[in-house]
Design a protein around this motif. Structure first.
Motif, PDB file in Angstrom:
ATOM      1  N   ASP A 114     -36.819  59.637  90.856  1.00 38.49           N
ATOM      2  CA  ASP A 114     -35.387  59.571  91.151  1.00 38.49           C
ATOM      3  C   ASP A 114     -34.957  58.124  91.368  1.00 38.49           C
ATOM      4  O   ASP A 114     -35.771  57.184  91.351  1.00 38.49           O
ATOM      5  N   ARG A 148     -31.133  60.002  87.411  1.00 39.11           N
ATOM      6  CA  ARG A 148     -32.063  60.290  86.304  1.00 39.11           C
ATOM      7  C   ARG A 148     -32.360  58.982  85.582  1.00 39.11           C
ATOM      8  O   ARG A 148     -32.041  58.811  84.400  1.00 39.11           O
ATOM      9  N   ARG A 393     -25.558  64.546  85.800  1.00 36.31           N
ATOM     10  CA  ARG A 393     -25.857  63.555  86.830  1.00 36.31           C
ATOM     11  C   ARG A 393     -24.882  62.400  86.646  1.00 36.31           C
ATOM     12  O   ARG A 393     -24.895  61.723  85.613  1.00 36.31           O
TER      13      ARG A 393
END
Length: 434
Positions: A114, A148, A393
């Motif tokens: 992450d 991401r 995201r």
């Protein structure tokens, strides 16, 4: 297509480019699905780095992934990113004032990393001294945590990248490898029984849990550690065939309560000695991280002692820490990403239709080391493959890179040295960071 021999390995042109990238790129990405040779490329590249006496560090986001990376690279030392960056109670010890002391850092399963962890890694790299190579499968789900970064960098297309897309001879006989390519192409894979595949058709969702119970007790048991051989993967938590219901049923099947045994009530479930449990958030005090799966060894003095692979002593969970643990007989695909097991038992049923996607099914079946059991109905399978929606995201990484970095359009590797075409098997400690 030209090929380069390296002892028992034969590399195609894309694999040779990947090896050269690992050996020389300042920052680089190697991406590809199962059966395309990522591990082979990495092992050949590390043999070349050994001969050059380069210092490298191998790391993965989780302990299981690090163990697998070590096995895939001939027993070389690999560690978690948290341990590489030397996490202590107050934070990472490695950073701008104390950078990593190696020539190259190679991170496997990079799609799981992450944004905070990737940022910590980059802060610990001295740009003038240490190269960074990210290896992973860009088609997998994004990380459990925020952002991401790996997917953003692959989509950006301006970091030197080699995509491995050719299935090699051994992979062509594997249901998993062929099915993975079919799923990515939007095709329903063959459901005919094979030594490495079984399709268990269940139309009524009420029968999913009984089928799972039978699989874990009669097919992968009894008398064997189910978690060492198989892992049930289900798309969602709630529902008649969700994670919560499945864990209760499977716990009773695999680890029933024994008379007089000490247990620990955890609200909707009960912790027992022998239970398979998963850490669901990072705990830097205990040095236990999201996604690590362990086994309850003892319940003593209001503490749960949990054994994790690769750790010499059990971890003691106090009442204020134990809330991070959940049963792990059944896991979501997101939770199990980055791990592998001989036989994933994957539920793909239309009762979970709103969460089924091509990316999720692809990630689930590629957790396999030996074969796959697919439990579901054809409607659910077709729904998953047809749904190409990916988890959104809202990151700004690419925008920031466009503003601050001069893009590298293509990667042109240097000409390979003649001596590098043969793997000599020298895995000397002098080339590995300990």
């Amino acid at each position: 297509m030209t090929a380069v021999a390296a002892d028992s390995f034969v590399l195609d042109a894309s694999q040779e480019r990947a090896v050269e990238l690992v050996c020389s790129a300042r920052v680089g990405i190697v991406t590809g699905g199962p059966g395309t040779g990522k591990s082979t490329c990495l092992r050949v590249a590390l043999d070349r780095l050994d001969r050059r006496r380069s210092r490298y560090a191998l790391a993965s986001p989780t302990g299981k992934a690090a163990k697998r990376l070590s096995e895939a690279t001939g027993g070389r030392r690999a560690t978690t990113l948290h341990r590489l960056l030397e996490w202590k109670g107050a934070g990472f010890q490695r950073g701008p004032g104390n950078p990593l002391e190696c020539d190259v850092v190679i991170v496997d399963e990079s799609s799981m990393v992450d944004t905070p962890l990737m940022a910590a890694l980059m802060r610990a790299v001295a740009p003038a001294r240490t190269r960074v190579i990210l290896v992973g499968d860009a088609n997998q789900l994004p990380p459990v945590g925020p952002g991401r970064p790996f997917g953003d960098l692959v989509d950006w297309g301006r970091v030197p990248t080699v995509r491995l897309e050719v299935l090699h001879r051994t992979a062509l006989t594997s249901w998993v490898h062929v099915a993975a390519q079919d799923i990515l192409a939007g095709r329903v894979p063959s459901l005919e029984p094979r030594p490495d595949f079984r399709w268990v058709e269940v139309n009524d969702p009420a029968w999913i849990l009984p089928k799972l119970r039978r699989l874990v007790t009669e097919v992968f048991g009894p008398g064997r550690r189910i978690e060492a051989e198989a892992q049930v993967l289900i798309p969602q938590r709630p529902g008649v065939a969700g994670i919560e219901a499945a864990n209760t049923v499977l716990q009773e099947a695999v680890n029933p309560r024994r008379e007089g045994e000490r247990t620990w009530s955890r609200g909707s479930w009960e912790m027992r000695v022998g239970d398979s449990v998963i850490q669901t958030r990072n705990d830097y005090d205990l040095e236990c991280f999201n996604g690590e799966v362990g086994r309850v060894a003892a319940l003593v003095d209001h503490r749960a002692l949990v054994e994790f692979p690769g750790r010499p002593e059990p971890v003691a969970y106090s009442p204020d820490k134990v809330s991070a643990l959940q049963l792990a007989y059944a896991l979501t695909v997101h939770r199990f990403q980055g791990s592998q097991v001989p036989w994933p038992i994957v539920v793909c049923h239309s009762t979970h239709a709103y969460i089924l996607t091509r990316q999720l099914l692809y990630t689930a079946i590629t957790r396999s080391q030996a074969g796959v059991v697919l439990v579901g109905d054809r409607r659910g399978l077709e729904r998953a493959i047809a749904n190409v929606r990916t988890e959104a995201r809202n990151t700004t990484l690419v925008d920031r890179l466009d503003d601050t970095l001069e893009p590298v359009e293509t990667y042109a590797p240097p000409p390979p040295q003649e001596a590098d075409h043969h793997v000599d098997g020298d895995h000397g400690d002098s080339a590995t960071v300990h």
